[in-house]
Write a protein that holds these residues in place. Structure first.
Motif, PDB file in Angstrom:
ATOM      1  N   TYR A 225      43.374  39.847  40.042  1.00 20.56           N
ATOM      2  CA  TYR A 225      43.895  41.214  39.967  1.00 20.56           C
ATOM      3  C   TYR A 225      42.908  42.211  40.585  1.00 20.56           C
ATOM      4  N   ALA A 226      43.445  43.178  41.328  1.00 20.66           N
ATOM      5  CA  ALA A 226      42.609  44.252  41.881  1.00 20.66           C
ATOM      6  C   ALA A 226      42.187  45.228  40.789  1.00 20.66           C
ATOM      7  N   GLY A 227      43.052  45.407  39.778  1.00 19.05           N
ATOM      8  CA  GLY A 227      42.766  46.329  38.691  1.00 19.05           C
ATOM      9  C   GLY A 227      42.161  45.645  37.486  1.00 19.05           C
ATOM     10  N   LYS A 228      41.705  46.453  36.541  1.00 22.29           N
ATOM     11  CA  LYS A 228      41.120  45.965  35.294  1.00 22.29           C
ATOM     12  C   LYS A 228      41.950  46.488  34.121  1.00 22.29           C
ATOM     13  N   ILE A 229      41.700  45.954  32.939  1.00 23.78           N
ATOM     14  CA  ILE A 229      42.406  46.394  31.734  1.00 23.78           C
ATOM     15  C   ILE A 229      41.391  46.730  30.647  1.00 23.78           C
ATOM     16  N   GLY A 230      41.649  47.820  29.941  1.00 26.84           N
ATOM     17  CA  GLY A 230      40.826  48.194  28.803  1.00 26.84           C
ATOM     18  C   GLY A 230      41.692  48.337  27.561  1.00 26.84           C
ATOM     19  N   LEU A 231      41.084  48.146  26.404  1.00 26.36           N
ATOM     20  CA  LEU A 231      41.762  48.323  25.121  1.00 26.36           C
ATOM     21  C   LEU A 231      40.948  49.284  24.269  1.00 26.36           C
TER      22      LEU A 231
ATOM     23  N   VAL B 108      49.576  54.734  26.033  1.00 24.08           N
ATOM     24  CA  VAL B 108      49.581  54.628  24.575  1.00 24.08           C
ATOM     25  C   VAL B 108      50.522  53.510  24.142  1.00 24.08           C
ATOM     26  N   LEU B 109      50.014  52.634  23.267  1.00 31.56           N
ATOM     27  CA  LEU B 109      50.846  51.563  22.708  1.00 31.56           C
ATOM     28  C   LEU B 109      51.799  52.138  21.670  1.00 31.56           C
ATOM     29  N   LEU B 110      53.071  51.894  21.858  1.00 30.54           N
ATOM     30  CA  LEU B 110      54.095  52.323  20.912  1.00 30.54           C
ATOM     31  C   LEU B 110      54.919  51.105  20.498  1.00 30.54           C
ATOM     32  N   ASN B 111      55.669  51.229  19.428  1.00 34.42           N
ATOM     33  CA  ASN B 111      56.426  50.089  18.916  1.00 34.42           C
ATOM     34  C   ASN B 111      57.467  49.574  19.897  1.00 34.42           C
ATOM     35  N   ASP B 112      57.914  50.440  20.804  1.00 36.03           N
ATOM     36  CA  ASP B 112      58.895  49.962  21.778  1.00 36.03           C
ATOM     37  C   ASP B 112      58.217  49.385  23.027  1.00 36.03           C
ATOM     38  N   PHE B 113      56.881  49.137  22.935  1.00 39.95           N
ATOM     39  CA  PHE B 113      56.164  48.513  24.046  1.00 39.95           C
ATOM     40  C   PHE B 113      56.591  47.055  24.131  1.00 39.95           C
ATOM     41  N   SER B 114      57.233  46.694  25.224  1.00 42.80           N
ATOM     42  CA  SER B 114      57.841  45.371  25.347  1.00 42.80           C
ATOM     43  C   SER B 114      57.084  44.500  26.343  1.00 42.80           C
ATOM     44  N   ASP B 115      57.429  43.204  26.348  1.00 45.62           N
ATOM     45  CA  ASP B 115      56.843  42.293  27.331  1.00 45.62           C
ATOM     46  C   ASP B 115      57.200  42.729  28.743  1.00 45.62           C
ATOM     47  N   ALA B 116      58.416  43.249  28.923  1.00 47.98           N
ATOM     48  CA  ALA B 116      58.838  43.692  30.251  1.00 47.98           C
ATOM     49  C   ALA B 116      57.962  44.848  30.737  1.00 47.98           C
ATOM     50  N   ARG B 117      57.640  45.771  29.826  1.00 45.57           N
ATOM     51  CA  ARG B 117      56.777  46.899  30.191  1.00 45.57           C
ATOM     52  C   ARG B 117      55.379  46.411  30.546  1.00 45.57           C
ATOM     53  N   LEU B 118      54.838  45.469  29.763  1.00 43.89           N
ATOM     54  CA  LEU B 118      53.528  44.903  30.056  1.00 43.89           C
ATOM     55  C   LEU B 118      53.531  44.194  31.400  1.00 43.89           C
ATOM     56  N   ASN B 119      54.556  43.387  31.658  1.00 45.57           N
ATOM     57  CA  ASN B 119      54.610  42.634  32.915  1.00 45.57           C
ATOM     58  C   ASN B 119      54.716  43.563  34.122  1.00 45.57           C
ATOM     59  N   ARG B 120      55.399  44.681  33.944  1.00 50.00           N
ATOM     60  CA  ARG B 120      55.501  45.642  35.038  1.00 50.00           C
ATOM     61  C   ARG B 120      54.118  46.231  35.355  1.00 50.00           C
ATOM     62  N   PHE B 121      53.360  46.536  34.309  1.00 50.61           N
ATOM     63  CA  PHE B 121      51.997  47.012  34.516  1.00 50.61           C
ATOM     64  C   PHE B 121      51.128  45.935  35.174  1.00 50.61           C
ATOM     65  N   LEU B 122      51.249  44.688  34.717  1.00 53.11           N
ATOM     66  CA  LEU B 122      50.435  43.610  35.275  1.00 53.11           C
ATOM     67  C   LEU B 122      50.755  43.388  36.753  1.00 53.11           C
ATOM     68  N   ASP B 123      52.021  43.418  37.104  1.00 59.59           N
ATOM     69  CA  ASP B 123      52.399  43.278  38.516  1.00 59.59           C
ATOM     70  C   ASP B 123      51.781  44.397  39.345  1.00 59.59           C
TER      71      ASP B 123
ATOM     72  N   MET C 283      46.660  47.285  42.665  1.00 66.68           N
ATOM     73  CA  MET C 283      46.210  48.662  42.408  1.00 66.68           C
ATOM     74  C   MET C 283      44.810  48.641  41.788  1.00 66.68           C
ATOM     75  N   PRO C 284      43.798  49.165  42.494  1.00 64.55           N
ATOM     76  CA  PRO C 284      42.409  49.059  42.025  1.00 64.55           C
ATOM     77  C   PRO C 284      42.039  50.140  41.010  1.00 64.55           C
TER      78      PRO C 284
ATOM     79  N   LEU D 279      52.190  59.099  40.438  1.00 63.50           N
ATOM     80  CA  LEU D 279      51.777  57.917  41.188  1.00 63.50           C
ATOM     81  C   LEU D 279      51.245  58.290  42.573  1.00 63.50           C
ATOM     82  N   ALA D 280      51.836  59.315  43.183  1.00 65.78           N
ATOM     83  CA  ALA D 280      51.303  59.809  44.460  1.00 65.78           C
ATOM     84  C   ALA D 280      49.900  60.374  44.252  1.00 65.78           C
ATOM     85  N   GLY D 281      49.686  61.007  43.107  1.00 60.39           N
ATOM     86  CA  GLY D 281      48.363  61.520  42.775  1.00 60.39           C
ATOM     87  C   GLY D 281      47.340  60.417  42.607  1.00 60.39           C
ATOM     88  N   LEU D 282      47.759  59.302  42.000  1.00 53.91           N
ATOM     89  CA  LEU D 282      46.847  58.158  41.871  1.00 53.91           C
ATOM     90  C   LEU D 282      46.423  57.645  43.238  1.00 53.91           C
TER      91      LEU D 282
END
Length: 322
Positions: free
Chosen positions: A236-242, A158-173, A178-179, A140-143
């Motif tokens: 959001y300052a950042g973008k999302i790709g799939l 990488v999307l894995l089966n243990d990818f949860s709503d909490a993990r997604l929300n943490r990324f969204l926050d 974060m640009p 994160l310091a490198g980013l």
């Protein structure tokens, strides 16, 4: 211009400079790197010949990958040579980010435009469990250093089966301020990870619908862009790709070729076992190499064979950098 029999043009080269990596990601090298030593990989001279041939055939973007490309002692020389090749307009790299805080400014000065960093969780314990390295803080310091240096920063998760709503929300926050562009990637099956794939694969379509329902809007692709479907949101300052390699027509917009660290040409990440061209690199035969590349494009298939469980030469993603 390099063009295949289906009318697809190839502006984009992904060049692996090493298979070695010092992380142990569950979906790639869970037991650590056990492959060839560095003398088996392309030399700087061979890389220069390769770059000249591709740029002369219309390649305008090069991504340096691994393994972990920064493990090469001459990585800065490779980066500079790539950026100074006539016709190459955009230079990118993929890294685990462990060395980025120290070197981001130097990479930018050498000609780097974009850096892609793998971060599969913003939870330090989960990050360590997935990567085998307790280095989320350093990454994160490198980013921050990369953004400060003026680099275009993309984060791969990488999307894995243990990818949860909490993990997604943490990324969204995190993306609120974060640009960077955060790309969620469907897990791909490789020769060494069949059992892990069957246990952990999660499709990206439900996540795409979740984003659209939340107001994320699609962006227009660049001609040299990768396969990600990218979205923006005004809040959001950042973008999302799939990146969804198992989706319909994924290969229709293919614009990239790959060269492995051993000098083999791969027309697809999964469709064949690599085409040897090292003899042409050793001879510095740019014209001969160009003729060879044009001929090889006639053999490129319309699609990969992932849906059939055919992973080609790719035993693990470190071989070709994904």
């Amino acid at each position: 211009m390099l063009e295949d029999s289906f009318g697809r043009q190839f502006h984009y080269l992904r060049l692996s400079v090493t298979e070695a990596c010092n992380f142990r990601c569950q979906y790639c090298l869970p037991d650590g790197y056990q492959g060839p030593s560095s003398e088996h990989f392309l030399s700087l001279g061979e890389i220069n010949t390769l770059l000249s041939a591709f740029s002369g055939l219309g390649t305008s973007k090069v991504r340096l990958t691994g393994g972990e490309p920064t493990l090469r002692r001459d990585f800065l020389d490779i980066l500079s040579a790539t950026a100074n090749t006539p016709g190459i307009k955009r230079v990118a790299m993929t890294t685990h980010g462990g060395r980025m805080a120290e070197h981001a400014a130097a990479w930018k000065q050498a000609g780097l435009h974009q850096v892609n960093v793998s971060i599969d969780s913003l939870d330090p314990r989960q990050f360590a469990a997935i990567t085998g390295q307790d280095k989320l803080k350093q990454v994160l310091a490198g980013l921050d250093a990369a953004v400060e240096a003026g680099l275009d920063v993309k984060v791969n998760s990488v999307l894995l089966n243990d990818f949860s709503d909490a993990r997604l929300n943490r990324f969204l926050d995190w993306l609120k301020t974060m640009p960077v562009t955060l790309r969620f990637i469907e897990l791909m099956e490789t020769g060494d990870t069949t059992h892990f794939f069957k246990a952990q694969h999660q499709g990206g379509t439900p996540l795409k619908q979740t984003l659209i329902d939340a107001g994320w809007q699609p962006m227009v692709r660049r001609k040299d862009a990768g396969p990600a479907q990218e979205f923006f949101h005004p809040d959001y300052a950042g973008k999302i790709g799939l990146i969804m390699p198992y989706s319909k027509d994924f290969c229709k917009s293919c614009n990239r070729l790959r060269v492995a660290a051993n000098g083999k040409l791969h027309l697809c990440l999964f469709s064949e076992h690599g085409i040897d061209m090292r003899h042409l690199l050793a001879d510095q035969d740019v014209v001969g190499l160009q003729q060879f590349l044009v001929e090889c494009l006639g053999e490129k298939h319309a699609t990969h064979f992932l849906h059939e469980g055919n992973t080609g030469a790719t035993k693990h993603l470190a071989m070709l950098g994904g």
